[in-house]
Design a protein around this motif. Structure first.
Motif, PDB file in Angstrom:
ATOM      1  N   ALA A   6     -13.409   2.426 -25.902  1.00 54.42           N
ATOM      2  CA  ALA A   6     -12.754   3.726 -25.979  1.00 54.42           C
ATOM      3  C   ALA A   6     -12.791   4.430 -24.628  1.00 54.42           C
ATOM      4  N   ALA A   7     -13.899   4.282 -23.902  1.00 53.21           N
ATOM      5  CA  ALA A   7     -14.003   4.889 -22.578  1.00 53.21           C
ATOM      6  C   ALA A   7     -12.969   4.289 -21.616  1.00 53.21           C
ATOM      7  N   ALA A  62     -12.313  11.938 -27.790  1.00 52.88           N
ATOM      8  CA  ALA A  62     -13.084  12.323 -28.980  1.00 52.88           C
ATOM      9  C   ALA A  62     -13.636  11.085 -29.690  1.00 52.88           C
ATOM     10  N   LEU A  63     -12.819  10.039 -29.768  1.00 59.92           N
ATOM     11  CA  LEU A  63     -13.272   8.781 -30.382  1.00 59.92           C
ATOM     12  C   LEU A  63     -14.432   8.184 -29.590  1.00 59.92           C
ATOM     13  N   ARG A  84     -16.641   9.744 -27.688  1.00 58.90           N
ATOM     14  CA  ARG A  84     -17.863  10.525 -27.898  1.00 58.90           C
ATOM     15  C   ARG A  84     -18.464  10.237 -29.270  1.00 58.90           C
ATOM     16  N   SER A  85     -17.598  10.078 -30.272  1.00 57.62           N
ATOM     17  CA  SER A  85     -18.083   9.808 -31.624  1.00 57.62           C
ATOM     18  C   SER A  85     -18.755   8.443 -31.715  1.00 57.62           C
ATOM     19  N   LEU A  86     -18.150   7.441 -31.097  1.00 58.25           N
ATOM     20  CA  LEU A  86     -18.727   6.094 -31.119  1.00 58.25           C
ATOM     21  C   LEU A  86     -20.035   6.043 -30.339  1.00 58.25           C
ATOM     22  N   ALA A  87     -20.060   6.756 -29.192  1.00 56.65           N
ATOM     23  CA  ALA A  87     -21.287   6.777 -28.396  1.00 56.65           C
ATOM     24  C   ALA A  87     -22.417   7.454 -29.161  1.00 56.65           C
ATOM     25  N   ALA A  88     -22.101   8.547 -29.874  1.00 58.91           N
ATOM     26  CA  ALA A  88     -23.129   9.272 -30.622  1.00 58.91           C
ATOM     27  C   ALA A  88     -23.644   8.473 -31.815  1.00 58.91           C
ATOM     28  N   SER A  89     -22.790   7.601 -32.367  1.00 55.60           N
ATOM     29  CA  SER A  89     -23.193   6.818 -33.541  1.00 55.60           C
ATOM     30  C   SER A  89     -23.881   5.513 -33.164  1.00 55.60           C
ATOM     31  N   CYS A 110       4.258  13.334 -20.437  1.00 51.18           N
ATOM     32  CA  CYS A 110       2.926  13.692 -19.924  1.00 51.18           C
ATOM     33  C   CYS A 110       2.108  14.436 -20.974  1.00 51.18           C
ATOM     34  N   GLN A 111       2.750  15.319 -21.724  1.00 49.64           N
ATOM     35  CA  GLN A 111       2.021  16.064 -22.748  1.00 49.64           C
ATOM     36  C   GLN A 111       1.587  15.157 -23.889  1.00 49.64           C
ATOM     37  N   SER A 112       2.455  14.196 -24.253  1.00 50.67           N
ATOM     38  CA  SER A 112       2.085  13.239 -25.313  1.00 50.67           C
ATOM     39  C   SER A 112       0.913  12.374 -24.872  1.00 50.67           C
ATOM     40  N   LEU A 113       0.942  11.914 -23.639  1.00 52.54           N
ATOM     41  CA  LEU A 113      -0.158  11.104 -23.117  1.00 52.54           C
ATOM     42  C   LEU A 113      -1.452  11.911 -23.052  1.00 52.54           C
ATOM     43  N   ALA A 114      -1.339  13.183 -22.672  1.00 49.10           N
ATOM     44  CA  ALA A 114      -2.526  14.040 -22.617  1.00 49.10           C
ATOM     45  C   ALA A 114      -3.145  14.194 -24.003  1.00 49.10           C
ATOM     46  N   GLY A 115      -2.297  14.309 -25.021  1.00 47.37           N
ATOM     47  CA  GLY A 115      -2.800  14.396 -26.395  1.00 47.37           C
ATOM     48  C   GLY A 115      -3.515  13.124 -26.811  1.00 47.37           C
ATOM     49  N   LEU A 116      -2.946  11.975 -26.462  1.00 46.41           N
ATOM     50  CA  LEU A 116      -3.587  10.699 -26.778  1.00 46.41           C
ATOM     51  C   LEU A 116      -4.917  10.556 -26.041  1.00 46.41           C
ATOM     52  N   ALA A 117      -4.950  11.008 -24.788  1.00 50.12           N
ATOM     53  CA  ALA A 117      -6.190  10.932 -24.013  1.00 50.12           C
ATOM     54  C   ALA A 117      -7.278  11.795 -24.648  1.00 50.12           C
ATOM     55  N   ALA A 118      -6.906  12.959 -25.147  1.00 49.34           N
ATOM     56  CA  ALA A 118      -7.883  13.838 -25.801  1.00 49.34           C
ATOM     57  C   ALA A 118      -8.436  13.187 -27.070  1.00 49.34           C
ATOM     58  N   LEU A 119      -7.555  12.550 -27.865  1.00 46.53           N
ATOM     59  CA  LEU A 119      -8.013  11.864 -29.075  1.00 46.53           C
ATOM     60  C   LEU A 119      -8.918  10.689 -28.730  1.00 46.53           C
ATOM     61  N   ALA A 120      -8.542   9.948 -27.675  1.00 47.70           N
ATOM     62  CA  ALA A 120      -9.359   8.807 -27.261  1.00 47.70           C
ATOM     63  C   ALA A 120     -10.726   9.262 -26.767  1.00 47.70           C
TER      64      ALA A 120
END
Length: 244
Positions: free
Chosen positions: A72-73, A55-56, A58-63, A43-53
């Motif tokens: 990514a969403a 962030a990706l 938000r970055s793609l949407a902003a660009s 669960c913690q590993s998946l939560a980390g992946l979800a946080a990175l996804a």
């Protein structure tokens, strides 16, 4: 019957009960370990992946990249769903803190997870609310339901399962019905460890287990159990029946 024979039979029954409790204790410890590993590891590993996804995304949407941002969403959504399912599974493997309110929640979660993971249409129905059953009774009932559903999916190949809980004056009934292929012709001659432990769990809470073919197809597993008063429950705490 001679006194020596009676004493020998009594010893055998006592040893069998001790063995049954030890088997359940080992199974309980293993489930607790797997549940902790799921919660603290996967669960913690998946939560980390979800946080990175996220962030990706938000970055793609902003660009100004709508298509990659949408992908990514969707990845974030799928990861969050998987985290929820993994946490439900971890909670289902752990019986710590179970009470009557958790019984309904656990059975609802079981039905939801089976529908999502196995493609079977699994529902939970509560006919009449149950009073406080206590941790021991709740834990055993959850395990009985889990084993019955597992058998329905794995052996019965059912695609429709109903879990039903009803409590009336002085007694309760947990039933699991499915539309699978039914019982083998000589199922009573080779009932496995799953059926054996379900039966023991029913007896551990003062109840009884029945496993019967349905009229057309499928199987019904039913556990009838008494509703103990607070005084009776306190009196039974020393019986050393093991949950989990």
């Amino acid at each position: 019957m001679q006194r020596e024979q009676i004493e020998a039979i009594t010893r055998d029954i006592g040893q069998q009960e001790i063995l049954e409790r030890e088997i359940l204790a080992i199974a309980s410890r293993e489930r607790q370990r797997i549940g902790r590993e799921l919660h603290d590891g996967l669960c913690q590993s998946l939560a980390g992946l979800a946080a990175l996804a996220a962030a990706l995304w938000r970055s793609l949407a902003a660009s100004g990249q709508p298509s990659p941002a949408a992908a990514a969403a969707e990845l974030v959504r799928l990861l969050n769903e998987t985290i929820g399912e993994a946490r439900d599974l971890a909670r289902g493997l752990s019986s710590i803190g179970l009470n009557s309110a958790d019984l309904v929640g656990s059975l609802e979660s079981l039905a939801r997870n089976v529908s999502a993971a196995h493609g079977a249409f699994c529902t939970f129905v509560e006919d009449n609310p149950c009073p406080d059953l206590g941790r021991e009774t709740t834990s055993h009932l959850v395990r009985i339901a889990q084993e019955a559903v597992r058998n329905a999916v794995s052996h019965g190949r059912a695609d429709e399962i109903e879990i039903r809980l009803a409590c009336t004056a002085g007694s309760g009934l947990l039933s699991i019905r499915d539309n699978g292929v039914g019982l083998p012709e000589k199922w009573r001659d080779h009932d496995g460890i799953g059926l054996y432990t379900m039966d023991y769990r029913a007896r551990a809470i003062g109840g009884s287990l029945t496993v019967e073919p349905q009229a057309r197809r499928g199987v019904m597993v039913a556990c009838a159990f008494p509703l103990l008063s607070n005084y009776e429950r306190q009196e039974s705490i020393g019986d050393a029946h093991l949950p989990g």
